[in-house]
Design a protein around this motif. Sequence first.
Motif, PDB file in Angstrom:
ATOM      1  N   LEU A 225      -7.941   6.740 -18.451  1.00 14.12           N
ATOM      2  CA  LEU A 225      -7.948   6.776 -19.921  1.00 14.12           C
ATOM      3  C   LEU A 225      -8.385   5.440 -20.530  1.00 14.12           C
ATOM      4  O   LEU A 225      -9.325   5.374 -21.321  1.00 14.12           O
ATOM      5  CB  LEU A 225      -6.550   7.159 -20.422  1.00 14.12           C
ATOM      6  N   ALA A 226      -7.705   4.374 -20.123  1.00 11.88           N
ATOM      7  CA  ALA A 226      -8.021   3.083 -20.717  1.00 11.88           C
ATOM      8  C   ALA A 226      -9.396   2.545 -20.305  1.00 11.88           C
ATOM      9  O   ALA A 226     -10.140   2.073 -21.163  1.00 11.88           O
ATOM     10  CB  ALA A 226      -6.931   2.072 -20.389  1.00 11.88           C
TER      11      ALA A 226
ATOM     12  N   ALA B 135       0.107  -1.219 -24.425  1.00 10.61           N
ATOM     13  CA  ALA B 135       0.011  -2.160 -23.315  1.00 10.61           C
ATOM     14  C   ALA B 135      -1.311  -2.039 -22.576  1.00 10.61           C
ATOM     15  O   ALA B 135      -1.737  -2.986 -21.929  1.00 10.61           O
ATOM     16  CB  ALA B 135       1.170  -1.949 -22.344  1.00 10.61           C
ATOM     17  N   ILE B 136      -1.966  -0.849 -22.636  1.00  7.56           N
ATOM     18  CA  ILE B 136      -3.268  -0.778 -21.984  1.00  7.56           C
ATOM     19  C   ILE B 136      -4.389  -1.068 -22.971  1.00  7.56           C
ATOM     20  O   ILE B 136      -5.558  -0.793 -22.695  1.00  7.56           O
ATOM     21  CB  ILE B 136      -3.510   0.568 -21.265  1.00  7.56           C
ATOM     22  N   GLY B 137      -4.038  -1.601 -24.131  1.00 10.91           N
ATOM     23  CA  GLY B 137      -5.054  -2.132 -25.034  1.00 10.91           C
ATOM     24  C   GLY B 137      -5.696  -1.118 -25.955  1.00 10.91           C
ATOM     25  O   GLY B 137      -6.786  -1.348 -26.476  1.00 10.91           O
TER      26      GLY B 137
ATOM     27  N   GLU C 152      -5.566  -7.212 -29.174  1.00  7.46           N
ATOM     28  CA  GLU C 152      -6.206  -6.213 -28.318  1.00  7.46           C
ATOM     29  C   GLU C 152      -6.890  -6.879 -27.124  1.00  7.46           C
ATOM     30  O   GLU C 152      -6.868  -6.351 -26.014  1.00  7.46           O
ATOM     31  CB  GLU C 152      -7.189  -5.364 -29.123  1.00  7.46           C
TER      32      GLU C 152
ATOM     33  N   TRP D  32     -11.861   4.534 -22.504  1.00 11.06           N
ATOM     34  CA  TRP D  32     -11.812   4.376 -23.962  1.00 11.06           C
ATOM     35  C   TRP D  32     -11.751   2.922 -24.399  1.00 11.06           C
ATOM     36  O   TRP D  32     -12.270   2.578 -25.455  1.00 11.06           O
ATOM     37  CB  TRP D  32     -10.618   5.136 -24.537  1.00 11.06           C
ATOM     38  N   VAL D  33     -11.086   2.081 -23.625  1.00 10.17           N
ATOM     39  CA  VAL D  33     -10.956   0.695 -24.061  1.00 10.17           C
ATOM     40  C   VAL D  33     -12.044  -0.178 -23.442  1.00 10.17           C
ATOM     41  O   VAL D  33     -12.692  -0.958 -24.121  1.00 10.17           O
ATOM     42  CB  VAL D  33      -9.551   0.148 -23.720  1.00 10.17           C
TER      43      VAL D  33
ATOM     44  N   THR E 216     -20.018   3.786 -27.957  1.00  4.07           N
ATOM     45  CA  THR E 216     -19.982   2.404 -27.505  1.00  4.07           C
ATOM     46  C   THR E 216     -20.978   2.144 -26.392  1.00  4.07           C
ATOM     47  O   THR E 216     -21.387   1.027 -26.194  1.00  4.07           O
ATOM     48  CB  THR E 216     -18.579   2.055 -27.010  1.00  4.07           C
ATOM     49  N   THR E 217     -21.338   3.210 -25.686  1.00  4.20           N
ATOM     50  CA  THR E 217     -22.370   3.028 -24.680  1.00  4.20           C
ATOM     51  C   THR E 217     -23.618   3.746 -25.160  1.00  4.20           C
ATOM     52  O   THR E 217     -23.563   4.548 -26.091  1.00  4.20           O
ATOM     53  CB  THR E 217     -21.926   3.638 -23.337  1.00  4.20           C
TER      54      THR E 217
ATOM     55  N   GLN F 271      -7.059   5.391 -31.141  1.00  5.23           N
ATOM     56  CA  GLN F 271      -7.003   5.985 -29.802  1.00  5.23           C
ATOM     57  C   GLN F 271      -5.578   6.376 -29.439  1.00  5.23           C
ATOM     58  O   GLN F 271      -5.340   7.411 -28.820  1.00  5.23           O
ATOM     59  CB  GLN F 271      -7.534   4.986 -28.774  1.00  5.23           C
TER      60      GLN F 271
ATOM     61  N   MET G 129      -7.321  -1.519 -15.627  1.00  2.00           N
ATOM     62  CA  MET G 129      -7.940  -2.339 -16.668  1.00  2.00           C
ATOM     63  C   MET G 129      -8.431  -3.669 -16.104  1.00  2.00           C
ATOM     64  O   MET G 129      -8.905  -4.522 -16.847  1.00  2.00           O
ATOM     65  CB  MET G 129      -6.929  -2.604 -17.795  1.00  2.00           C
TER      66      MET G 129
ATOM     67  N   LYS H 212     -14.742   1.045 -22.101  1.00  3.83           N
ATOM     68  CA  LYS H 212     -16.021   1.724 -22.333  1.00  3.83           C
ATOM     69  C   LYS H 212     -16.826   1.896 -21.057  1.00  3.83           C
ATOM     70  O   LYS H 212     -18.033   1.692 -21.031  1.00  3.83           O
ATOM     71  CB  LYS H 212     -16.895   0.955 -23.339  1.00  3.83           C
TER      72      LYS H 212
ATOM     73  N   ARG I  95      -4.120  -7.746 -24.664  1.00  8.72           N
ATOM     74  CA  ARG I  95      -3.518  -6.579 -24.014  1.00  8.72           C
ATOM     75  C   ARG I  95      -4.408  -6.018 -22.928  1.00  8.72           C
ATOM     76  O   ARG I  95      -3.933  -5.413 -21.963  1.00  8.72           O
ATOM     77  CB  ARG I  95      -3.208  -5.509 -25.052  1.00  8.72           C
ATOM     78  N   SER I  96      -5.738  -6.159 -23.095  1.00 12.58           N
ATOM     79  CA  SER I  96      -6.565  -5.621 -22.022  1.00 12.58           C
ATOM     80  C   SER I  96      -6.682  -6.603 -20.862  1.00 12.58           C
ATOM     81  O   SER I  96      -7.193  -6.255 -19.809  1.00 12.58           O
ATOM     82  CB  SER I  96      -7.940  -5.201 -22.555  1.00 12.58           C
TER      83      SER I  96
ATOM     84  N   ARG J 106      -2.366   2.480 -13.020  1.00 12.66           N
ATOM     85  CA  ARG J 106      -2.888   2.589 -14.376  1.00 12.66           C
ATOM     86  C   ARG J 106      -3.093   1.204 -15.000  1.00 12.66           C
ATOM     87  O   ARG J 106      -4.097   0.945 -15.660  1.00 12.66           O
ATOM     88  CB  ARG J 106      -1.928   3.409 -15.248  1.00 12.66           C
TER      89      ARG J 106
END
Lengths: 607, 242
Positions: free
Chosen positions: B102-103, A505-507, B75, B106-107, A354-355, A512, B155, B109, B78-79, B151
Amino acid sequence: MIRDNKFFIENPYGRWVRDNLFSSSSSAFLTFFAGFMVIYSYRGIVGFILNPERMWTSVTYNMKLYMILAYPDEAMIRVWLSVGLALLLGGLSIGFYNSGKTISLGGIFQKLFTISAVIALLIALAPTNTNVIQNDGSIEVVEIIPQDVRMLILGPSLVLTLAFFFLKNIKIKSLFNTAKVNLTYCGLIIASLYFIKIPTISLDSSGERIIPDPFLPIASTTYIPWTILYVGMLIFFFIGSLLKNRDIKIMARLIPIGWFLCPLFIFSWIFKKPLVELNTVFSADIPSILVFGIIGFLIIRFSDNQSLGAYRTPINIGFLVLSVVVFLLPVVFIFKATMVLLLLLLVVSPAIATTKEGKRQLFIVWVVSLFVLTFLIRGASSDTMLVTPTGSIFGGFSLTWLLAIFGTYASFPLGLALALGRTSTLPVIRIICTGIIEIVRSVPYITWLFFASVMLTVFLPSGVEFNLIIRVLILTAFFSGAYFAEYIRGGLQSIPKGQYEAANAIGMNPFQRIFLVIVPQALRAIIPTLVGSVITSFKDSSLVAIIGLFDILRIGTSVIPAQSQPVAFIGRNLEQLVFLSFFFWVFTFVFSRRSMKFEKRLGLGER
Amino acid sequence: MSIIKTVDVKKWFGDFQALKGISMEVSEGEVLVICGPSGSGKSTFIRCINRLEQHQEGEIVVDGIELTNDLKNIEAIRSEVGMVFQSFNLFPHLTVMQNITLAPIWVRKKSRSESEEKAMELLERVGIPEQAQKFPGQLSGGQQQRVAIARALAMEPKIMLFDEPTSALDPEMIKEVLDAMKELAESGMTMIVVTHEMGFAKEVADRVMLFDDGLMVEENTPKEFFDNPKNERTKLFLSQIL
Ligand SMILES: Nc1ncnc2c1ncn2[C@@H]1O[C@H](COP(=O)(O)OP(=O)(O)OP(=O)(O)O)[C@@H](O)[C@H]1O
Ligand SMILES: [Mg+2]
């Protein structure tokens, strides 16, 4: 009485004995009973092993047969290279992972104390005599451990035990490098090959057997390779600690990958000596790498493109169909295998690439894995140049090893896929996976082996032919895969719903969520079960003896007891069975100890 | 300008109707406390806001995006919406630092180093920077809940949802979590908090709501809510809880 004795109250060891062995009259009875049973069986086993009737030379003489069966002599260097590769990697790992860790002198003495105490106990309890059954059926009592020999061992080991007992309590500040201690242990094991002498069958120049057998070091014929290997291991050990001191982080990833690839490389190239023709390399391998390299590049480049979002599902399904088609088409095997890898890339790419940095790294990983895969498959799928009387270069321990390693390698991803498929929400996938798991598990392994050996050829399209070992490998992968799948499913079910919710909840997207949150926890929860099943499949691999493969068990039970040339070992079954039990025990023991350490390390995160 | 808007939201679990038509609005920077008896649908409602539960009728619009079955919208929302659970739900196989990064990695980026820097800032904000390399199992409940807050904040959400964040904690740990939440409210975060901590509601909330039997029966400023409740249900509830 005993319990009130001063010794058992004031002395810490006495207290331990009282609390753990004689805490009540029933536990005292159990202690005595168990102690009696252990000592009785121990004396029986020693009597059996040292009985002059036994002919242990039938084991030592045939060690090469056990390990590699009929592997050609002129290619022995390849066997040593295989062992060497593993040892070098071992040296590298010891150097890299253990340097910096220390153990105190007291800790070492503690270990030495235990060892010498055990030796003293064992020799003190060993029987003096054993019964030998004569030809006429009468029993003669024979002395196996003369009193002076017993004293010769017992005396020094008692002295050492006492010495270490006091030494271990002395608080000495100096610390030893764990790595060096471990390396010394390895060195001692290898040195024992030179110094421990055993009766060895030897032939004189005219081919006559020398009687009685002279005492020679264990490694009497393999001095040179072992020495070279140990030196190599030492060198790699120092390289490992150097890398650690330089703090080269990438090694922490490369070493496990090295361990993973090492058996594959050994089996497909070193041990095998494949016959590689340059024109197939140019007509199949290089085009395949180029084509898939470019496709991979395109996927990585465009997979996170937003405008592609709507087409993602059709593209994935298209690739899935395409790979099934490619699999059925008569194209070179490398194309088929790489297709599977490509599917994997298609799934992970939108999550990782993605990057710019992520894309670059993924592309490097992709190209490297393309090369590695093509290289390994080229070796594995080419014919071997070695000629053996049994028609297969694998036999004995090398076959057992091959089955165990490939069984595990192939069944693990298969099991994970089946487990995820079985818990999937898509009905078609769920039904297929459940079907495979249930069918495979409902039939005994032996039946499947017979299926592989006689029936599978009937089902395969004409022209497609696998050799027996490959058929057995495929079957084992499915068999253990189905069991793995059920264990993993159990692990998946043990994950609380809150973990899914937190990930949502963290999307996180479903991919993943599964691979970063759920699967790692599920696997961790079932490590003991997985280790158990790897051990089981290691032992079960000896069942292939039934369908005519020469694994280590078959050599011990039917080849050696039928040997008459150059030395007659006819009917020498018992020795082989004892040796084989010991052999399997050593491997499974070491393996389960290692995994216990591993569990402990992972256990840190337990709730 | 309201950042969350719900219109007549209804939700059934099988035959049982848990939400019987909830309409409300939350404006940016507002702190809303929801209280009410057990089983009144508080959790169900706030879980509908980030689609951990699906509502069957009505409309929920978060930050201009309507919640439908479209996966992209879910999605995206949620973010934007962080959530803190009663039972923490940290990932036990990851360290505190990994839990938080983590988020973002990965989410969102982001690069690892950037995420770790940000995570350290957040840990300092909730008061436990020294725990970064520990695993959740090695922390106390209050520390775990503060990690859970960090956590969610990692985000960089516009809205934070709290579902009884202190109910699973021992009394002596409640304060440290409430302090972290108070600090967050003062920084201007939009928050919806389901809680029985009336002290927190009085002190921090801009508005308090009472849920009963799937309906919102009272909505008021904290002062009015506690000193001068309009509804009989509220009086009954307050008499039981205070
Ligand atoms: N997954 C579910 N399936 C069926 N019924 C559910 C489910 N989740 C909640 N309910 C029901 O919906 C109603 C509202 O539940 P909810 O959890 O929203 O209550 P709450 O107000 O949060 O209560 P508490 O203060 O005890 O947490 C309850 O009667 C509950 O039994
Ligand atoms: Mg609730």
